[in-house]
Every structure is written in C-alpha cells, then in structure tokens.
Design a protein around this motif. Structure first.
Motif, PDB file in Angstrom:
ATOM      1  N   ASP A  30      -5.584  -1.478  -5.046  1.00 19.67           N
ATOM      2  CA  ASP A  30      -4.951  -2.027  -3.843  1.00 19.67           C
ATOM      3  C   ASP A  30      -5.883  -3.076  -3.228  1.00 19.67           C
ATOM      4  OD1 ASP A  30      -3.112  -2.380  -1.817  1.00 19.67           O
ATOM      5  OD2 ASP A  30      -3.803  -0.665  -0.645  1.00 19.67           O
ATOM      6  N   GLU A  31      -5.446  -4.301  -3.207  1.00 13.35           N
ATOM      7  CA  GLU A  31      -6.222  -5.408  -2.645  1.00 13.35           C
ATOM      8  C   GLU A  31      -7.677  -5.441  -3.129  1.00 13.35           C
ATOM      9  OE1 GLU A  31      -5.007  -7.665  -0.226  1.00 13.35           O
ATOM     10  OE2 GLU A  31      -3.169  -6.695   0.459  1.00 13.35           O
ATOM     11  N   THR A  87       0.837  -1.208   0.000  1.00 10.22           N
ATOM     12  CA  THR A  87       0.000   0.000   0.000  1.00 10.22           C
ATOM     13  C   THR A  87       0.870   1.255   0.000  1.00 10.22           C
ATOM     14  OG1 THR A  87      -1.762  -1.179   1.161  1.00 10.22           O
ATOM     15  CG2 THR A  87      -1.844   1.214   1.249  1.00 10.22           C
TER      16      THR A  87
HETATM   17 MG    MG Z   1      -1.997  -2.784   2.169  1.00 10.18          MG
END
Ligand code: MG
Ligand code: ATP
Length: 319
Positions: free
Chosen positions: A161-162, A46
């Motif tokens: 992100d994810e 991140t």
């Molecule tokens: Mg992360």
C-alpha cells in the motif's frame, strides 16, 4: 490451478450510515503481473487492500488467491500473500538480519533457510547494511527490509500500500527494479498509489478507483507500446519557413491533425505512432526542414485526469 493469482469479485465495504466506501470492486491479477491500484486520496485503495489481506471484514464480495476462496481456505491464501499495509514495525536496536530472523520465527510456519534469507536480502539490496542496527536505517532501507520480510516465505502475491511514500527518486527507482525482478520470478505485485507517473513506470496494468468504485482499467504496456492504437501527441521541430509547408503536408495525411502551433518552430500534432514515417517522408518530399520529431507517450495522466472528478472540478472552475 487458476490462471489468476488473484480474483476479486464484487468487493464491497459498507460502514455506518450505510455508506459504501468500496463498492462492487472487481479485478483480476495474472501471474507475474505488477498491477497498480490508482486513485486520489480517499478513493478506497487502502480499504480494498485491507479487505483482501483480512485486516478488516468485507461486507460483500469474493476474493480468490490462486483459485482458493479466502473465506474458506484462508490459511493457504495467507501463505500465498506477503503484504505491507501499515508501516512495518521493527526492533530498532536489532540488526536488519536479526529482525528478519525474528520475523521468520514468529510469523512464518515453515523454516526459512539461511540461503533464502541471503537471497531476499540481496534482492532488496540490503546486503551491505543487513548487520547494522535498524535505528540507523533510512526510510528507504526500512521499506526494503519490510519488503524482504513480506517475501521471505515466497508468496505468489505481494501487496504494497503506497510503497513509494516518503522515498526519494532513487529509492523509487530501486523499488521499481526489484518489483520487476520479482515479477520475472513469477511473483505478482499489487501496488497502490495516488501518483500516476509512478504507476505508469512501475506497473503492467492499472485499475483506477474513484469514490470507492473501479472506474477504469488500463494496460500500461499497450499505452507505452509504440504500436498502440491510441493517438499520440507528436512535437515536430521545424524552422520558421517550414511551418506553413508542414501544416499543408499534415492536412493531406488522413489521421494526422495539427493541434496547434506551439511557437514559430514547433507544431503539436495528434496522430497514431504508425503514421510517423509517412509524415516524415512527405515532409522531406515537400522540402520542409525537419529538425526533430518527438513522440510523446500517451500519458496515463491525461486519462486519469479525464476520469476523475478532481479534473472535472478544475474544468468547472475554468482552470
Ligand atoms: Mg490509503
Ligand atoms: N471505518 C471507516 N468508517 C467510515 N469511513 C471510512 C472508514 N475507513 C475509511 N473511511 C473512508 O473511506 C474512504 C476511503 O478510504 P481509504 O483509506 O480506503 O482511501 P485511500 O484510497 O487509501 O486514500 P489515501 O490515498 O488517502 O490513502 C475515505 O473517505 C475514508 O475517510
């Protein structure tokens, strides 16, 4: 124009106490490529993404988007990127469509045509629900609306992100499908995850992060491709009588090794894919009854686990 949609060079984030939570990270992305940023919790994924999209300042390093330096040509870089880093927020009482319209008005400089709206809505498969209020949306639907929002302005690069967090298997599969569709249109995606199996299915290439460092880069296509020079584990299904005969045959072929007898009708063998026909032929010639040859893909998981210290910890504990 640069060959790469993104080049990251020596990206570093130092926090208080001189701690570097991302250190000298370098990687490149080709056009139309889906690149995975894979690493366990706390690896720095991140942080890397936040530096790239400008949510936090980088301490050192360079990021080029389509050959443009984000430090000096931030504006044009920004228009080339669409991202979901934190959960996108929507107006719950408004429809998906109204949310997209609102976003287009507030956040995008150019006018977004009706046609483009419909194109994006269709791509993320929200056509049936686009006039429903967002408060009725499931998590997966909200996530798709977020992606629709991020790609409205036709960025060359999408950063997620994810994105699979909280999605069910069907949702994950759909995400995979439309990322591939985007890739076919030349849009590249950087996607982070701590789940290897997902990355293996979703990405063309994966860079692996651990403790703020990029420790490996793996080409998934090559890993999955049968012509890979990597060794595979192959399960050979036999009958009881065949097992010894098979072992003798296998020993006689260079590059093929029996790993173990899984049970009295299965052997696990390590070999490259191209040797399978030769082994099969020799087994038949030796009158060994072969009931099945299953080649298991070289798993990114093995590689990932071998690389990350989590696995080393497990080994230490003798697990
Ligand atoms: Mg992360
Ligand atoms: N501002 C900060 N100051 C100090 N440490 C930080 C800061 N931001 C993040 N960290 C630490 O840096 C490390 C990397 O965090 P990051 O959120 O980038 O990891 P991640 O790979 O995204 O992990 P996850 O899979 O849990 O999302 C973590 O150990 C985190 O606690």
């Amino acid at each position: 124009m640069s060959n790469f949609v993104m080049e990251v060079e020596g990206l570093t984030k130092q926090v208080s106490g001189n701690k570097k939570i991302v250190q000298d990270a370098s990687f490149q992305m080709k056009r139309g490529e889906i690149l995975g940023l894979l690493g366990p919790n706390g690896a720095g994924k991140t942080t890397t993404i936040r530096m790239i999209v400008g949510l936090i300042k980088k301490t050192e390093g360079k990021v080029y988007i389509n050959g443009n330096d984000i430090d000096t040509e931030g504006k044009s870089c920004k228009s080339d990127i669409g991202a979901i880093v934190e959960n996108p927020s929507f107006y719950d009482h408004m429809s998906g469509y109204k949310n997209l319209q609102q976003y287009a008005r507030m956040s995008i400089n150019e006018r977004i045509t009706q046609e483009r709206m419909n194109e994006v809505i269709e791509l993320v498969k929200l056509t049936h629900a686009i006039n429903d209020k967002v408060k009725k949306y499931s998590l997966g639907m909200k996530q798709r609306l977020g992606v629709a929002q991020a790609i409205l302005h036709k960025p060359a690069l999408l950063i997620l992100d994810e994105p699979t967090n909280g999605l069910d298997p069907k949702g994950i599969r759909e995400l995979r499908d439309y990322l591939r569709q985007l890739a076919n249109q030349g849009i590249s995606t950087l996607v982070s995850s701590h789940l290897l199996s997902e990355m293996q299915l979703m990405c063309d290439r994966v860079v692996i992060m651990e403790n703020g460092n990029i420790i490996d880069e793996t080409n998934i296509a090559a890993l999955n491709e049968n012509g890979s020079s990597d060794k595979l584990v192959v399960a050979l299904n036999l009958d009881k009588a065949g097992i010894e005969g098979a072992e003798a045959v296998i020993e006689s072929i260079e590059g093929v090794t029996t790993l173990k007898r899984e049970n009295d009708h299965q052997l696990l063998i390590e070999m490259t894919h191209d040797l399978i026909p030769q082994m099969n032929r020799k087994l038949v010639q030796a009158d060994v009854n072969v009931y099945g040859i299953e080649s298991k893909k070289t798993s990114l998981e093995d590689k990932f686990l071998a690389l990350t210290s989590e696995d080393k910890e497990l080994q230490k504990e003798g697990k």
